[in-house]
Write a protein that holds these residues in place. Structure first.
Motif, short mmCIF file in Angstrom:
data_model
loop_
_atom_site.label_atom_id
_atom_site.label_comp_id
_atom_site.label_asym_id
_atom_site.label_seq_id
_atom_site.Cartn_x
_atom_site.Cartn_y
_atom_site.Cartn_z
N GLY A 55 16.02 8.16 36.08
CA GLY A 55 16.51 9.49 36.42
C GLY A 55 17.86 9.77 35.80
O GLY A 55 18.11 10.85 35.26
N GLY A 56 18.76 8.81 35.87
CA GLY A 56 20.07 8.98 35.27
C GLY A 56 20.01 9.11 33.76
O GLY A 56 20.69 9.94 33.16
N MET A 57 19.19 8.27 33.14
CA MET A 57 19.08 8.31 31.69
C MET A 57 18.46 9.63 31.22
O MET A 57 18.98 10.30 30.32
N PHE A 58 17.36 10.05 31.84
CA PHE A 58 16.70 11.27 31.41
C PHE A 58 17.55 12.49 31.72
O PHE A 58 17.59 13.45 30.94
N GLY A 59 18.25 12.48 32.86
CA GLY A 59 19.15 13.58 33.20
C GLY A 59 20.28 13.71 32.20
O GLY A 59 20.68 14.82 31.84
N THR A 60 20.81 12.58 31.74
CA THR A 60 21.88 12.61 30.75
C THR A 60 21.39 13.21 29.44
O THR A 60 22.03 14.10 28.86
N PHE A 61 20.25 12.73 28.95
CA PHE A 61 19.72 13.25 27.70
C PHE A 61 19.30 14.71 27.81
O PHE A 61 19.44 15.48 26.87
N MET A 62 18.80 15.10 28.98
CA MET A 62 18.40 16.49 29.18
C MET A 62 19.62 17.40 29.16
O MET A 62 19.58 18.50 28.57
N SER A 63 20.72 16.96 29.76
CA SER A 63 21.92 17.80 29.76
C SER A 63 22.52 17.89 28.36
O SER A 63 23.02 18.95 27.98
N ILE A 64 22.47 16.82 27.60
CA ILE A 64 22.97 16.87 26.22
C ILE A 64 22.12 17.82 25.39
O ILE A 64 22.64 18.64 24.63
N GLY A 65 20.82 17.72 25.52
CA GLY A 65 19.92 18.61 24.79
C GLY A 65 20.10 20.06 25.19
O GLY A 65 20.08 20.97 24.34
N MET A 66 20.31 20.30 26.47
CA MET A 66 20.51 21.67 26.93
C MET A 66 21.85 22.22 26.42
O MET A 66 21.95 23.39 26.06
N ASP A 67 22.86 21.38 26.36
CA ASP A 67 24.15 21.80 25.83
C ASP A 67 24.03 22.19 24.36
O ASP A 67 24.54 23.22 23.94
N ILE A 68 23.34 21.37 23.60
CA ILE A 68 23.14 21.68 22.17
C ILE A 68 22.34 22.96 22.01
O ILE A 68 22.69 23.83 21.20
N CYS A 69 21.31 23.13 22.79
CA CYS A 69 20.47 24.32 22.70
C CYS A 69 21.25 25.57 23.09
O CYS A 69 21.17 26.59 22.41
N CYS A 70 22.01 25.50 24.17
CA CYS A 70 22.77 26.68 24.62
C CYS A 70 23.86 27.04 23.63
O CYS A 70 24.10 28.22 23.37
N ARG A 71 24.53 26.06 23.08
CA ARG A 71 25.58 26.36 22.11
C ARG A 71 25.00 26.98 20.85
O ARG A 71 25.56 27.91 20.29
N ASP A 72 23.87 26.48 20.39
CA ASP A 72 23.23 27.06 19.21
C ASP A 72 22.83 28.50 19.48
O ASP A 72 22.99 29.37 18.63
N HIS A 73 22.32 28.76 20.66
CA HIS A 73 21.87 30.10 20.98
C HIS A 73 23.06 31.06 21.13
O HIS A 73 23.00 32.21 20.70
N LEU A 74 24.14 30.59 21.76
CA LEU A 74 25.29 31.46 21.99
C LEU A 74 26.05 31.76 20.72
O LEU A 74 26.50 32.88 20.50
N TYR A 75 26.25 30.74 19.90
CA TYR A 75 27.09 30.91 18.72
C TYR A 75 26.31 31.22 17.44
O TYR A 75 26.91 31.44 16.40
N GLY A 76 24.99 31.19 17.50
CA GLY A 76 24.18 31.51 16.34
C GLY A 76 24.21 30.44 15.26
O GLY A 76 24.01 30.73 14.10
N THR A 77 24.45 29.20 15.64
CA THR A 77 24.52 28.10 14.66
C THR A 77 23.27 27.24 14.83
O THR A 77 23.34 26.14 15.35
N TYR A 78 22.16 27.75 14.45
CA TYR A 78 20.91 27.00 14.60
C TYR A 78 20.87 25.87 13.58
O TYR A 78 21.20 26.04 12.42
N LEU A 79 20.41 24.71 14.04
CA LEU A 79 20.36 23.54 13.14
C LEU A 79 19.12 23.59 12.28
O LEU A 79 18.10 24.00 12.61
#
Length: 79
Positions: A55-79
């Protein structure tokens, strides 16, 4: 100019990732404890430990992925 990022959805991603990881930990922990042949008390400890770890491992990776996704969406810097 700074961009208004609005509300943060990271706690939801962490909780959702933690719940999914715990569900996977129940399955993998139960199967591994039965395969090894642990007693009932050892199985409860082993499954609980596996639930918290996954749970801790998957939660950590999920939050990192969500942070990357939200930043790309907000700032328009799609990878």
């Amino acid at each position: 100019p700074p961009v208004d990022v609005g509300p943060s959805y990271h706690p939801h991603g962490v909780l959702m990732g933690f719940a999914v990881g715990m569900a996977a930990g129940v399955m993998f922990g139960t199967f591994s404890c039965i395969r090894v042949g642990m007693s009932d008390r050892e199985q409860m400890e082993g499954v609980g430990k596996m639930m918290m770890q996954s749970g801790g491992m998957f939660g950590t990776f999920m939050s990192i992925g969500m942070d990357i996704c939200c930043r790309d969406h907000l700032y328009g810097t799609y990878l």
